[in-house]
Write an enzyme that holds these catalytic residues in place. Structure first.
Site, mmCIF file in Angstrom:
data_model
loop_
_atom_site.group_PDB
_atom_site.id
_atom_site.type_symbol
_atom_site.label_atom_id
_atom_site.label_comp_id
_atom_site.label_asym_id
_atom_site.label_seq_id
_atom_site.Cartn_x
_atom_site.Cartn_y
_atom_site.Cartn_z
ATOM 1 C CB CYS A 34 40.502 35.163 33.520
ATOM 2 S SG CYS A 34 40.445 36.735 32.663
ATOM 3 C CG ASP A 36 38.782 39.112 34.577
ATOM 4 O OD1 ASP A 36 37.858 38.697 35.280
ATOM 5 O OD2 ASP A 36 39.958 39.125 34.936
ATOM 6 C CB CYS A 59 43.395 40.682 37.172
ATOM 7 S SG CYS A 59 44.414 40.759 35.696
ATOM 8 C CB CYS A 103 45.863 40.296 31.942
ATOM 9 S SG CYS A 103 45.956 38.926 33.099
#
Ligand code: FES
Length: 145
Positions: A34, A36, A59, A103
């Site tokens: 992603c 991030d 996130c 994540c």
């Protein structure tokens, strides 16, 4: 509900957020899926992680898993912290939706990267095969060429 109460709690009130100016080790990793990023700071005394902080552009699931991960390694010996897996963090949070599992990898990688940075700074020998050879991250999931 999509997210467990524990995930929501750690997302709303993340523990150990912030910067650490006198950190003994800093790890910064990116999530290939992603984009991030996450930064983890550790303070080490006598092989024990006495303090830990994190900052992320990630996130909600990244925030919750990092928060839980910091709680799980605080006060623990370095070797135990290195064994922390994203799976253990997800379990401690009573699970994550499948599409958010990636994540949680960010938290595990950031802990490893911070420890690696501490080892490197202090010329402490460690098993290099635990980490990527090319320093792109600390996940240990790529082949060391
Ligand atoms: Fe990037 Fe969760 S979507 S860390």
């Amino acid at each position: 509900m999509l997210y467990s109460e524990k995930v929501m709690d750690h997302f709303r009130n993340p523990r150990n957020v912030g910067e650490m100016i006198d950190a003994d080790g800093i790890g910064e990793v990116g999530n290939a899926k992603c984009g991030d990023i996450m930064r983890m700071y550790i303070k080490v005394k006598n092989d024990i992680i006495t303090d830990v902080k994190f900052m992320t552009f990630g996130c909600g699931s990244a925030i919750a898993t990092s928060s839980m991960a910091t709680e799980m390694i605080k006060g623990k010996p370095i070797n135990e912290a290195l064994q922390l897996t994203n799976k253990a963090v997800v379990e401690a949070l009573d699970g994550l939706p499948t599409h958010k599992i990636h994540c949680s990898v960010l938290a595990e990688e950031a802990v490893k990267a911070a420890v690696k940075n501490y080892f490197d700074k202090n010329n402490i020998e460690y098993d290099k095969s635990l980490y990527c050879a090319n320093d792109c991250c600390a996940c240990g999931n790529h082949d060391n060429e």
